[in-house]
Design a protein around this motif. Structure first.
Motif, PDB file in Angstrom:
ATOM      1  N   UNK A 287       0.663  -1.108  -0.023  1.00 43.74           N
ATOM      2  CA  UNK A 287       0.195  -0.405  -0.250  1.00 43.74           C
ATOM      3  C   UNK A 287       0.514   1.395  -0.644  1.00 43.74           C
ATOM      4  N   UNK A 288       0.251   2.405   0.060  1.00 42.72           N
ATOM      5  CA  UNK A 288       0.966   3.648  -0.313  1.00 42.72           C
ATOM      6  C   UNK A 288      -0.048   4.731   0.192  1.00 42.72           C
ATOM      7  N   UNK A 289       0.312   5.835   0.970  1.00 44.74           N
ATOM      8  CA  UNK A 289       0.212   6.907   0.824  1.00 44.74           C
ATOM      9  C   UNK A 289       1.138   8.336   0.180  1.00 44.74           C
ATOM     10  N   UNK A 290       0.437   9.085  -0.724  1.00 42.78           N
ATOM     11  CA  UNK A 290       0.466  10.720  -0.424  1.00 42.78           C
ATOM     12  C   UNK A 290       0.640  11.629  -0.208  1.00 42.78           C
ATOM     13  N   UNK A 291       1.362  13.286  -0.641  1.00 38.11           N
ATOM     14  CA  UNK A 291       1.608  14.227  -0.203  1.00 38.11           C
ATOM     15  C   UNK A 291      -0.350  14.562  -0.023  1.00 38.11           C
TER      16      UNK A 291
ATOM     17  N   UNK B  63       4.571  11.258   7.797  1.00 38.56           N
ATOM     18  CA  UNK B  63       3.931  12.421   6.083  1.00 38.56           C
ATOM     19  C   UNK B  63       4.105  13.841   7.094  1.00 38.56           C
ATOM     20  N   UNK B  64       4.186  13.696   8.742  1.00 33.81           N
ATOM     21  CA  UNK B  64       4.172  15.086   9.112  1.00 33.81           C
ATOM     22  C   UNK B  64       5.687  15.980   9.125  1.00 33.81           C
ATOM     23  N   UNK B  65       7.020  15.030   8.292  1.00 34.15           N
ATOM     24  CA  UNK B  65       8.481  15.097   8.493  1.00 34.15           C
ATOM     25  C   UNK B  65       8.312  16.552   7.143  1.00 34.15           C
ATOM     26  N   UNK B  66       8.785  17.449   7.403  1.00 31.02           N
ATOM     27  CA  UNK B  66       9.083  18.631   6.014  1.00 31.02           C
ATOM     28  C   UNK B  66       9.504  18.432   4.892  1.00 31.02           C
TER      29      UNK B  66
ATOM     30  N   UNK C 143      15.882  19.448   0.242  1.00 32.22           N
ATOM     31  CA  UNK C 143      15.890  20.041   1.315  1.00 32.22           C
ATOM     32  C   UNK C 143      14.699  19.100   2.077  1.00 32.22           C
ATOM     33  N   UNK C 144      14.749  18.514   3.516  1.00 29.64           N
ATOM     34  CA  UNK C 144      13.813  17.611   4.191  1.00 29.64           C
ATOM     35  C   UNK C 144      14.221  17.739   6.154  1.00 29.64           C
TER      36      UNK C 144
ATOM     37  N   UNK D 187       9.946  16.802  13.779  1.00 31.93           N
ATOM     38  CA  UNK D 187       8.979  15.921  13.785  1.00 31.93           C
ATOM     39  C   UNK D 187       9.405  14.719  13.050  1.00 31.93           C
ATOM     40  N   UNK D 188      10.832  14.535  12.555  1.00 31.06           N
ATOM     41  CA  UNK D 188      11.075  12.848  12.482  1.00 31.06           C
ATOM     42  C   UNK D 188      11.481  11.733  13.413  1.00 31.06           C
TER      43      UNK D 188
END
Length: 209
Positions: A80-84, A136-139, A170-171, A177-178
């Protein structure tokens, strides 16, 4: 019935020598963003991995063409997966292909996990209900895809399950958050692992379809 998934081709030589594979929807050439080996990889997004799992002929051809490099293929089916665009939703089993290609220089983190057989259900619940949403909350996060190992060609350490997360160049990896993603449930999952995680960080060097 088609089985969507990925082939991770690992090699010590430049990924530009990687072959074409049937049913390829996208292919990303990567360079190591960490100090581990091998230093080069290609991730193929395949609409159907069946031709790869049912025959070693394509791998054998790749190996004979790159005999000095001894490439390794890790073949996995999509879970499975998720996107922004829908980070707070439950993970989806379609589509497999990313909605947008990662740009050159962006980051891909591949994390392989080996939960004990009696703890696999807890592992999947953790990833789907907590861990994936926290990542998903990580910039700079863009997408996540999860996979189960089906087959391996060559010699390399493998995991039973893989989480592949796509980030901007850049993240917020390593940031607050990570770090907040390490919860009591996370620590329990680590304690219930049969072996330590296999984590690799990659930089995108090229994209093709």
């Amino acid at each position: 019935m088609a089985v969507p998934g990925i082939v991770i081709r690992l090699s010590d030589t430049l990924a530009t020598s990687a072959p074409s594979l049937p049913n390829t929807e996208a292919a990303y050439t990567l360079g190591a963003g960490d100090s581990e080996a091998p230093k080069h990889a290609t991730i193929y997004f395949l609409g159907d991995i069946t031709p790869i799992t049912e025959s070693a002929s394509l791998y054998d051809s790749d190996k004979s063409s790159n005999s000095s490099a001894s490439p390794t293929w890790i073949v996995c089916k999509f879970i499975n997966g998720r996107d922004a665009s829908n980070p707070s939703d439950s993970p989806r089993t379609a589509p497999h292909k990313l909605p947008a290609h990662p740009i050159q220089g962006s980051t891909i983190v591949v994390n392989g996990s080996i939960p004990r057989p009696d703890k696999e259900a807890d592992y999947h619940a953790w990833y789907d209900q907590e861990h994936g949403g926290k990542l998903a909350l990580v910039p700079g996060w863009n997408a996540m895809r999860r996979y189960a190992l089906v087959k391996m060609y060559g010699e390399v350490e493998t995991a039973n399950f893989y989480g592949v997360n796509f980030y901007d160049e850049v993240n917020g990896l390593g940031g607050p958050e990570w770090k907040a993603g390490v919860t009591e449930w996370t620590l329990r999952i680590r304690d219930n692992a049969a072996k330590p995680n296999i984590r690799r960080v990659w930089r995108v060097e090229g994209v093709s379809e």
